[in-house]
Motif scaffolding. Structure first.
Motif, PDB file in Angstrom:
ATOM      1  N   ASN A 237       0.819  -1.163  -0.063  1.00 34.53           N
ATOM      2  CA  ASN A 237      -0.114   0.033   0.144  1.00 34.53           C
ATOM      3  C   ASN A 237       0.988   1.133  -0.067  1.00 34.53           C
ATOM      4  OD1 ASN A 237      -2.304   1.614  -0.127  1.00 34.53           O
ATOM      5  ND2 ASN A 237      -3.158   0.583   2.079  1.00 34.53           N
ATOM      6  N   GLY A 238       0.267   2.450  -0.164  1.00 38.88           N
ATOM      7  CA  GLY A 238       0.990   3.623  -0.363  1.00 38.88           C
ATOM      8  C   GLY A 238       1.826   3.841   0.818  1.00 38.88           C
ATOM      9  N   GLY A 239       3.077   4.557   0.708  1.00 40.81           N
ATOM     10  CA  GLY A 239       3.880   4.857   1.950  1.00 40.81           C
ATOM     11  C   GLY A 239       4.556   3.558   2.490  1.00 40.81           C
ATOM     12  N   SER A 240       4.779   2.610   1.847  1.00 36.26           N
ATOM     13  CA  SER A 240       5.088   1.397   2.491  1.00 36.26           C
ATOM     14  C   SER A 240       6.530   0.746   1.924  1.00 36.26           C
ATOM     15  CB  SER A 240       4.319   0.186   2.517  1.00 36.26           C
ATOM     16  OG  SER A 240       2.940   0.779   2.797  1.00 36.26           O
ATOM     17  N   THR A 241       7.370   0.148   2.540  1.00 30.28           N
ATOM     18  CA  THR A 241       8.544  -0.268   2.258  1.00 30.28           C
ATOM     19  C   THR A 241       8.720  -1.854   2.450  1.00 30.28           C
ATOM     20  OG1 THR A 241       9.712   1.986   2.425  1.00 30.28           O
ATOM     21  CG2 THR A 241      11.039   0.070   2.176  1.00 30.28           C
ATOM     22  N   LEU A 242       9.282  -2.482   1.611  1.00 28.18           N
ATOM     23  CA  LEU A 242       9.433  -4.057   1.954  1.00 28.18           C
ATOM     24  C   LEU A 242      10.937  -4.433   1.349  1.00 28.18           C
ATOM     25  CD1 LEU A 242       8.047  -6.725   2.705  1.00 28.18           C
ATOM     26  CD2 LEU A 242       7.862  -7.159   0.320  1.00 28.18           C
ATOM     27  N   ARG A 243      11.571  -4.836   2.255  1.00 32.72           N
ATOM     28  CA  ARG A 243      13.198  -5.122   2.220  1.00 32.72           C
ATOM     29  C   ARG A 243      13.547  -6.676   2.498  1.00 32.72           C
ATOM     30  NH1 ARG A 243      18.289  -5.488   5.136  1.00 32.72           N
ATOM     31  NH2 ARG A 243      19.797  -4.425   3.920  1.00 32.72           N
ATOM     32  N   PHE A 244      13.771  -7.400   1.444  1.00 35.12           N
ATOM     33  CA  PHE A 244      13.881  -9.135   1.639  1.00 35.12           C
ATOM     34  C   PHE A 244      15.372  -9.191   0.835  1.00 35.12           C
ATOM     35  CE2 PHE A 244      11.542  -7.616  -2.159  1.00 35.12           C
ATOM     36  CZ  PHE A 244      12.086  -8.051  -3.184  1.00 35.12           C
ATOM     37  N   PRO A 245      15.917 -10.399   1.277  1.00 31.75           N
ATOM     38  CA  PRO A 245      17.219 -11.096   0.363  1.00 31.75           C
ATOM     39  C   PRO A 245      16.874 -11.210  -0.841  1.00 31.75           C
ATOM     40  CG  PRO A 245      16.388 -12.593   2.235  1.00 31.75           C
ATOM     41  CD  PRO A 245      15.519 -11.251   2.459  1.00 31.75           C
ATOM     42  N   THR A 246      17.815 -11.362  -1.668  1.00 28.34           N
ATOM     43  CA  THR A 246      17.904 -11.676  -2.916  1.00 28.34           C
ATOM     44  C   THR A 246      17.654 -13.094  -3.283  1.00 28.34           C
ATOM     45  OG1 THR A 246      20.068 -11.481  -3.347  1.00 28.34           O
ATOM     46  CG2 THR A 246      18.846  -9.674  -4.220  1.00 28.34           C
ATOM     47  N   GLN A 247      18.059 -13.758  -1.949  1.00 27.72           N
ATOM     48  CA  GLN A 247      18.070 -15.131  -1.960  1.00 27.72           C
ATOM     49  C   GLN A 247      17.867 -15.575  -0.600  1.00 27.72           C
ATOM     50  OE1 GLN A 247      21.161 -17.601  -3.729  1.00 27.72           O
ATOM     51  NE2 GLN A 247      20.352 -19.404  -3.042  1.00 27.72           N
ATOM     52  N   PHE A 248      16.537 -16.280  -0.328  1.00 27.49           N
ATOM     53  CA  PHE A 248      16.405 -16.563   1.120  1.00 27.49           C
ATOM     54  C   PHE A 248      17.506 -17.774   1.545  1.00 27.49           C
ATOM     55  CE2 PHE A 248      11.941 -15.298  -0.028  1.00 27.49           C
ATOM     56  CZ  PHE A 248      11.940 -14.109   0.986  1.00 27.49           C
ATOM     57  N   GLY A 249      17.698 -17.438   3.030  1.00 21.69           N
ATOM     58  CA  GLY A 249      18.563 -18.703   3.868  1.00 21.69           C
ATOM     59  C   GLY A 249      17.878 -19.855   3.867  1.00 21.69           C
ATOM     60  N   GLU A 250      18.931 -20.701   4.444  1.00 20.31           N
ATOM     61  CA  GLU A 250      18.270 -22.127   4.577  1.00 20.31           C
ATOM     62  C   GLU A 250      17.324 -22.291   5.481  1.00 20.31           C
ATOM     63  OE1 GLU A 250      21.577 -24.650   5.087  1.00 20.31           O
ATOM     64  OE2 GLU A 250      22.671 -23.971   3.310  1.00 20.31           O
ATOM     65  N   LYS A 251      17.117 -21.827   6.615  1.00 21.77           N
ATOM     66  CA  LYS A 251      16.258 -21.822   7.542  1.00 21.77           C
ATOM     67  C   LYS A 251      14.905 -21.116   7.724  1.00 21.77           C
ATOM     68  CE  LYS A 251      20.033 -23.656  10.641  1.00 21.77           C
ATOM     69  NZ  LYS A 251      20.526 -23.355  11.950  1.00 21.77           N
ATOM     70  N   VAL A 252      15.048 -19.864   7.240  1.00 19.96           N
ATOM     71  CA  VAL A 252      13.964 -19.049   7.258  1.00 19.96           C
ATOM     72  C   VAL A 252      13.609 -18.168   6.066  1.00 19.96           C
ATOM     73  CG1 VAL A 252      15.310 -17.269   8.465  1.00 19.96           C
ATOM     74  CG2 VAL A 252      12.721 -17.589   9.002  1.00 19.96           C
TER      75      VAL A 252
END
Length: 352
Positions: A150-165
């Motif tokens: 939604n407007g005014g929101s930021t999502l940060r994530f790894p380009t590749q997820f780890g092995e456990k989470v």
């Protein structure tokens, strides 16, 4: 030189106004490849830009959200580019240090140990998606999960997820449709709460300027954790059509039965109020239309509102509110900042 300037001015003028020919376009490309003429083309383009009026006299036109969206798009691309290049920079710096240390025999043993323990974790890179106020943005995550910001929101994530989470960090509001993987839980982390899921669809609202965070479950199962004084504690497991609302100021929470379709109405472009105080109505309108509405009379906060808007312009919403509530409002001109972007349009609302 003067002849070149006149020709550049003439060709650019036709091209930027939409009357240019294929030949004009080829000429401009040639100029941009010529180091002597490239600067002239840039200066003339800048001149044309500066001559554009800040607010064209077109009924219903508001250029601020458009320019703001372009500005933030540039910032998004810049951030993604920097995130992609950072691991390479770290690796180059690391190899440079290795090369320097090789000349020092006394440190050879330490170098071998350090090299053997150097892992790809140090090279983890991240992507960040930002939805400017007044917009909604789709996203796709590395594991196949999808959603919408939604407007005014930021999502940060790894380009590749780890092995456990599979962990992501959210500021603002987002809807998630998570790919199921029982062996690798999905965690949404915000400033004051975490949400742990294994494969489900749900909504998280946790804006930085609000003391409450809310999680609403559409289907599946999620567990909500509060974070206080560096201690993470479970506060409840949600079932479909339930919401958990956590207040960080009072360190309290409640779980309610809700109509998830109403909570997710923003996904369909609907701005919905359900017996909400005027202060909350204004907060939602500010995010939805990327404006700065200021309540000038506290008496207005004693009123509650119920309604749904879809595809209405800001002016139409304000007129409708004026029709059903004892308000009057004043709209100010948009102010252009030194960096070329625009401040949010300011609107003051008074009690009649």
């Amino acid at each position: 030189m003067q002849e070149n300037k006149e020709k550049i001015s003439s060709v650019l003028s036709r091209y930027l106004k939409g009357f240019g020919s294929a030949e004009d376009e080829n000429i401009i490309h040639q100029w941009l490849e010529d180091s002597d003429l490239e600067h002239e083309v840039y200066e003339k383009s800048q001149q044309f830009w500066d001559e554009i009026p800040l607010e064209p006299k077109i009924k219903g036109y508001n250029g601020a959200p458009i320019l703001d969206r372009i500005y933030h798009k540039i910032k998004i691309e810049e951030a993604l580019f920097l995130n992609k290049t950072k691991p390479k920079i770290r690796l180059i710096n690391y190899l440079t240090r290795v090369a320097a240390i090789l000349f020092i025999p006394l440190l050879a043993a330490n170098l071998i140990y350090y090299t053997l323990n150097f892992t790809t974790e140090n090279l983890q890179s991240y992507s960040e998606i930002y939805a400017p106020y007044g917009t909604r943005t789709f996203f796709h995550l590395p594991d196949g999960s999808t959603g919408k910001l939604n407007g005014g929101s930021t999502l940060r994530f790894p380009t590749q997820f780890g092995e456990k989470v599979r962990d992501v960090k959210l500021t603002g509001e987002a809807y998630f449709n998570v790919t199921s993987n029982p062996k690798k839980p999905f965690v949404v982390s915000t400033e004051n709460i975490d949400v742990k899921v294994y494969g489900t669809s749900f909504n998280v609202m946790a804006y930085a300027d609000e003391q409450t965070a809310e999680v609403t479950l559409e289907k599946g199962k999620v567990e909500v954790f509060k974070k206080t004084n560096n201690i993470i504690k479970s506060i409840g497991i949600l079932k479909p059509n339930e919401s958990c609302i956590y207040n960080s100021l009072s360190d309290s929470f409640k779980i309610l039965s809700v109509n998830s379709a109403e909570k997710f109405s923003w996904l369909d472009g609907k701005l919905t109020f359900k017996y909400e105080p005027f202060e909350e109505v204004v907060r939602k309108i500010n995010r939805w239309y990327n404006v700065n509405i200021v309540i000038k009379d506290d008496l207005l906060n004693t009123y509650t509102y119920y309604g749904t808007f879809k595809d209405e312009t800001l002016d139409e919403v304000l007129r409708l509110l004026q029709f059903i509530a004892p308000i009057r409002y004043k709209v100010f001109d948009v102010v252009r900042k030194q960096d070329g972007t625009f401040e949010k349009r300011k609107i003051e609302i008074y009690h009649k």
